[in-house]
Structures are given as structure tokens and as C-alpha cells.
Design an enzyme around this catalytic site. Structure first.
Site, PDB file in Angstrom:
ATOM      1  N   LYS A   1      -4.043  22.195   3.013  1.00 44.88           N
ATOM      2  CA  LYS A   1      -5.264  22.959   3.265  1.00 44.88           C
ATOM      3  C   LYS A   1      -6.514  22.132   3.022  1.00 44.88           C
ATOM      4  O   LYS A   1      -7.528  22.354   3.677  1.00 44.88           O
ATOM      5  CB  LYS A   1      -5.276  24.245   2.440  1.00 44.88           C
ATOM      6  CG  LYS A   1      -4.192  25.201   2.918  1.00 44.88           C
ATOM      7  CD  LYS A   1      -4.479  26.640   2.620  1.00 44.88           C
ATOM      8  CE  LYS A   1      -3.432  27.480   3.349  1.00 44.88           C
ATOM      9  NZ  LYS A   1      -3.509  28.891   3.098  1.00 44.88           N
TER      10      LYS A   1
ATOM     11  N   LYS B   1       5.269  25.307  10.035  1.00 43.83           N
ATOM     12  CA  LYS B   1       5.508  26.742   9.896  1.00 43.83           C
ATOM     13  C   LYS B   1       4.492  27.555  10.706  1.00 43.83           C
ATOM     14  O   LYS B   1       3.356  27.112  10.912  1.00 43.83           O
ATOM     15  CB  LYS B   1       5.477  27.142   8.420  1.00 43.83           C
ATOM     16  CG  LYS B   1       4.109  27.478   7.863  1.00 43.83           C
ATOM     17  CD  LYS B   1       4.236  28.102   6.485  1.00 43.83           C
ATOM     18  CE  LYS B   1       2.898  28.560   5.931  1.00 43.83           C
ATOM     19  NZ  LYS B   1       2.376  29.781   6.513  1.00 43.83           N
TER      20      LYS B   1
ATOM     21  N   LYS C   1      -1.087  31.750   9.726  1.00 45.07           N
ATOM     22  CA  LYS C   1      -2.277  32.531  10.041  1.00 45.07           C
ATOM     23  C   LYS C   1      -3.453  31.644  10.375  1.00 45.07           C
ATOM     24  O   LYS C   1      -4.300  31.983  11.166  1.00 45.07           O
ATOM     25  CB  LYS C   1      -2.686  33.311   8.790  1.00 45.07           C
ATOM     26  CG  LYS C   1      -2.041  34.621   8.634  1.00 45.07           C
ATOM     27  CD  LYS C   1      -2.751  35.335   7.508  1.00 45.07           C
ATOM     28  CE  LYS C   1      -1.788  35.692   6.421  1.00 45.07           C
ATOM     29  NZ  LYS C   1      -2.367  35.662   5.101  1.00 45.07           N
TER      30      LYS C   1
HETATM   31  P1  ATP Z   1      -2.367  30.974   5.454  1.00 42.42           P
HETATM   32  O1  ATP Z   1      -2.102  30.022   6.594  1.00 42.42           O
HETATM   33  O2  ATP Z   1      -3.751  31.529   5.432  1.00 42.42           O
HETATM   34  O3  ATP Z   1      -1.897  30.440   4.122  1.00 42.42           O
HETATM   35  P2  ATP Z   1       0.122  32.397   5.723  1.00 42.42           P
HETATM   36  O4  ATP Z   1       0.598  32.756   7.075  1.00 42.42           O
HETATM   37  O5  ATP Z   1       0.765  31.253   5.019  1.00 42.42           O
HETATM   38  O6  ATP Z   1      -1.453  32.234   5.789  1.00 42.42           O
HETATM   39  P3  ATP Z   1       0.144  33.865   3.247  1.00 42.42           P
HETATM   40  O7  ATP Z   1      -0.660  35.081   2.954  1.00 42.42           O
HETATM   41  O8  ATP Z   1      -0.275  32.570   2.644  1.00 42.42           O
HETATM   42  O9  ATP Z   1       0.247  33.699   4.829  1.00 42.42           O
HETATM   43  O10 ATP Z   1       1.654  34.129   2.841  1.00 42.42           O
HETATM   44  C1  ATP Z   1       2.218  35.436   2.775  1.00 42.42           C
HETATM   45  C2  ATP Z   1       3.725  35.378   2.707  1.00 42.42           C
HETATM   46  O11 ATP Z   1       4.259  35.033   3.987  1.00 42.42           O
HETATM   47  C3  ATP Z   1       4.278  34.327   1.732  1.00 42.42           C
HETATM   48  O12 ATP Z   1       5.424  34.867   1.088  1.00 42.42           O
HETATM   49  C4  ATP Z   1       4.681  33.191   2.623  1.00 42.42           C
HETATM   50  O13 ATP Z   1       5.697  32.390   2.065  1.00 42.42           O
HETATM   51  C5  ATP Z   1       5.179  33.954   3.845  1.00 42.42           C
HETATM   52  N1  ATP Z   1       5.100  33.143   5.038  1.00 42.42           N
HETATM   53  C6  ATP Z   1       3.982  32.629   5.578  1.00 42.42           C
HETATM   54  N2  ATP Z   1       4.261  31.941   6.690  1.00 42.42           N
HETATM   55  C7  ATP Z   1       5.615  32.022   6.849  1.00 42.42           C
HETATM   56  C8  ATP Z   1       6.514  31.507   7.817  1.00 42.42           C
HETATM   57  N3  ATP Z   1       6.088  30.786   8.840  1.00 42.42           N
HETATM   58  N4  ATP Z   1       7.838  31.786   7.696  1.00 42.42           N
HETATM   59  C9  ATP Z   1       8.288  32.536   6.655  1.00 42.42           C
HETATM   60  N5  ATP Z   1       7.486  33.056   5.703  1.00 42.42           N
HETATM   61  C10 ATP Z   1       6.159  32.805   5.794  1.00 42.42           C
HETATM   62 MG    MG Z   2       0.012  30.604   3.119  1.00 47.44          MG
END
Ligand code: ATP
Ligand code: MG
Length: 325
Positions: A112, A194, A197
Site C-alpha cells: 500500500k 489478489k 477493492k
Molecule cells: P483494500 O484493497 O482496500 O485493502 P480489500 O479488498 O483487501 O480492500 P479488506 O477490507 O482489506 O478488503 O479485507 C476484508 C476481508 O476480505 C479480509 O478478511 C481479507 O482477507 C478478505 N479479502 C480481501 N481480498 C480478498 C481476496 N481477493 N480473496 C479472498 N479474501 C479476500
Molecule cells: Mg485489504
């Protein structure tokens, strides 16, 4: 007493299938067996710049997503992190036993901060300490998360042990909970990263609010491997990821999906996969649109009421142990 689970999602960006399959889907199943607490982690979200109006709206949206996905507020506690100030209070105390190199090692911090060189703030650096506080405040036994968060649960375990060793047994040592097929849903445009968001292209993810046309278009455009067969193997990470998504939404095993498409081509597989997602999200969105904002605000207020006494009790114990009067 039943075992406790705790988990949370940031109200930043759009929630996607990775968040649902990697986290929320497991929560829904686990809430039947565990004393469950699910948090909307708004204080984590502000480690990246947020528009205040949008953050307010997204916070309610994430809670609505929990409900639409099947988190039952009669069984589980759902609340907003900033409504229980003990999270930040414990985070401060844990900061004092966290070593800087431990935080410098964190992959999420490295990723990040390299994505956003203009805003490498101290909050982003200390993110894992706040997450440790979230978990440890509630004597959490199990933390259902995606693979990307394993490193942070490990820090929570290290801090819990360190605190217990220094001040006497205070915290439960939490365990991570992941499901192999869903722990890392990959980006549709890049199977080496991965689904996220904060991805720069919307072709990276299927948002939980995407309409049928957007879903069909995104699956059509999803990167595939150079092979021609629908094979579930590490050599074909793009197809493997799509098979995982199909299997998880269809409650099937990846090998069953592979077998069903053994003699078929990518185009047919993708068309069917898109329809599986369209059906799933269609039902999900009907439930989502049926929930009104007032009801969500009530549920979140009640959730904070339930979480607060647990957090207060723990922080009192911590302050006592540390010597704060
Ligand atoms: P950001 O990119 O802003 O960090 P994010 O998509 O990683 O957003 P988070 O709110 O950080 O979302 O994570 C929420 C939950 O979703 C966590 O348990 C994280 O491990 C899970 N998660 C996020 N992306 C994935 C993915 N691609 N596959 C499986 N689990 C995920
Ligand atoms: Mg995340």
C-alpha cells in the site's frame, strides 16, 4: 462457554466477490457455532484518504452487505469500530510493545505504501496494531479472513503472547481461519494479484453491486491462460481462479467443475460462470435493496451496546496490569 470469532471489513472502495468468498461467506456458516462479532472497520479505512460523505455511506453499505449475505443480528454482533473507543485505546498500549521492524515487514504496508507514495501515513504503518487490538479486545479464538490477512493475525498472536509474558495472562491467543479454495480470489485482469477493492481497473473485480451486463462483460474479458483446456492446476492460475469462483458459488468441488467442462471450451465455461454469478448476485441484491437504512442504524447501535461492555472489561484489565491508575 462457546468459542468466539471476530472479523471485519473496511468501508473503503466497493466490496467484491473476493471479500464475500474469502471472508463473509465463512462468517455466515461460522455464526451458527460460534459467538460471533463482525465489525465495520472504519478506523482502518481512513488509513487511505476517504471522502467523509462517502465514508459515512459506505459504512452503512458494508453493514447492509453483512445482513444481505446472511449475518443474523440476533445471533451475531454487528457494529462499527469507531463506536467502541476501546479499540484505539488498546491499540495505543499495544503500540508500546510492538517493534518497528515487525511492522516494516508487513506485506500490506509495503504494497500500500508503494501504491500511494504521497500518503505513507503512520496509521497505515500501525494498521496491524489496531487490528491486533480489534481481535484481542474480545478474547477472540478464531479470526476468519483471507490469506492476505494471515500476517496480521500472526502479529496479533505475537503481541498477545508478549503482553501475557510481560504482564501476566490477559489475552487469548487467536487462531486464523481460512478455506483453501477461497482464501485468495485473484484479480480477473491479473491472476498473480489478489482481487482488491483498491484495484485501479474495474476489470479486476466483480463488485457485489454489479449488474448482469457488467458481470457478463467482466467475465468475458477475464484473462485466461495459454492452455486450451479447463484444468484445475497451478499451471493455469487464471482458469483455476475462475473454477474456484464457480465451485464456491455453486457449492461444488473444483474437481467436479473441471470434470463437467472437460470436453468444453473456455467460451462455454465463461458463459456458464457468468450466469452462476448473475444468479447469485441477483438474489443477493434483492435482499440488499430490501434493507432500509434506519434498520441498519438500529442494528449497529444495538451491536455497539453489546460490544462495549466486553471491550470495557478487557481494557480495564489491561490498564490495571500495565499500571495505569
Ligand atoms: P483494500 O484493497 O482496500 O485493502 P480489500 O479488498 O483487501 O480492500 P479488506 O477490507 O482489506 O478488503 O479485507 C476484508 C476481508 O476480505 C479480509 O478478511 C481479507 O482477507 C478478505 N479479502 C480481501 N481480498 C480478498 C481476496 N481477493 N480473496 C479472498 N479474501 C479476500
Ligand atoms: Mg485489504
Amino acid at each position: 462457554m462457546s468459542q468466539r470469532i471476530f472479523s471485519g471489513i473496511q468501508p473503503s472502495g466497493v466490496l467484491h466477490l473476493g471479500n464475500y468468498l474469502g471472508a463473509i461467506k465463512n462468517w455466515v456458516a461460522l455464526q451458527e457455532k460460534y459467538d460471533s462479532i463482525f465489525c465495520v472497520v472504519d478506523l482502518h479505512a481512513i488509513t487511505a484518504p476517504q471522502n467523509p460523505e462517502e465514508l459515512r455511506r459506505k459504512t452503512l453499505e458494508v453493514a447492509k452487505i453483512y445482513l444481505a449475505a446472511g449475518i443474523n443480528p440476533e445471533k451475531s454482533t454487528i457494529f462499527v469500530q469507531s463506536h467502541v473507543p476501546e479499540h484505539t485505546e488498546l491499540a495505543w498500549i499495544l503500540n508500546t510493545i510492538t517493534k518497528i521492524p515487525e511492522l516494516e515487514r508487513m506485506t500490506q504496508f509495503k504494497d500500500k505504501s508503494s501504491e500511494n507514495k504521497q500518503n505513507i501515513n503512520a496509521g497505515l504503518f500501525n494498521y496491524p496494531v489496531l487490528m491486533a487490538a480489534d481481535i484481542l479486545l474480545y478474547d477472540t479464538n478464531l479470526v476468519p479472513i483471507g490469506e492476505d490477512q494471515l500476517q496480521h493475525v500472526e502479529i496479533a498472536r505475537i503481541l498477545a503472547r508478549r503482553f501475557n509474558n510481560t504482564f501476566g495472562k490477559t489475552f487469548v491467543i487467536p487462531e486464523p481461519f481460512v478455506v483453501k479454495e477461497s482464501m485468495r480470489i485473484m484479480g480477473l485482469d491479473d491472476p498473480t494479484k489478489k482481487m482488491s477493492k483498491s484495484a485501479s481497473s474495474e476489470y479486476n473485480y466483480i463488485s457485489l453491486t454489479d449488474n448482469p451486463d457488467a458481470i457478463r462483460e467482466k467475465i468475458k474479458r477475464a484473462v485466461t491462460d495459454s492452455g486450451r483446456h479447463i484444468k484445475y492446476s497451478d499451471e493455469q492460475p487464471a482458469i483455476k481462479n475462475l473454477i474456484n469462483i464457480y465451485a464456491l458459488l455453486d457449492n461444488a468441488k473444483p474437481k467436479e467443475i473441471e470434470e463437467a467442462y472437460r470436453k468444453k471450451g473456455y467460451a462455454e465455461f465463461k458463459t456458464d460462470l457468468a450466469e452462476v454469478i448473475v444468479d447469485f448476485l441477483g438474489d443477493f441484491q434483492l435482499r440488499y435493496n430490501d434493507i432500509d437504512d434506519k434498520e441498519v442504524v438500529n442494528i449497529l447501535n444495538q451491536g455497539a451496546e453489546k460490544a462495549r461492555p466486553l471491550a470495557e472489561k478487557k481494557i480495564e484489565e489491561v490498564k490495571e496490569k500495565v499500571g495505569l491508575i
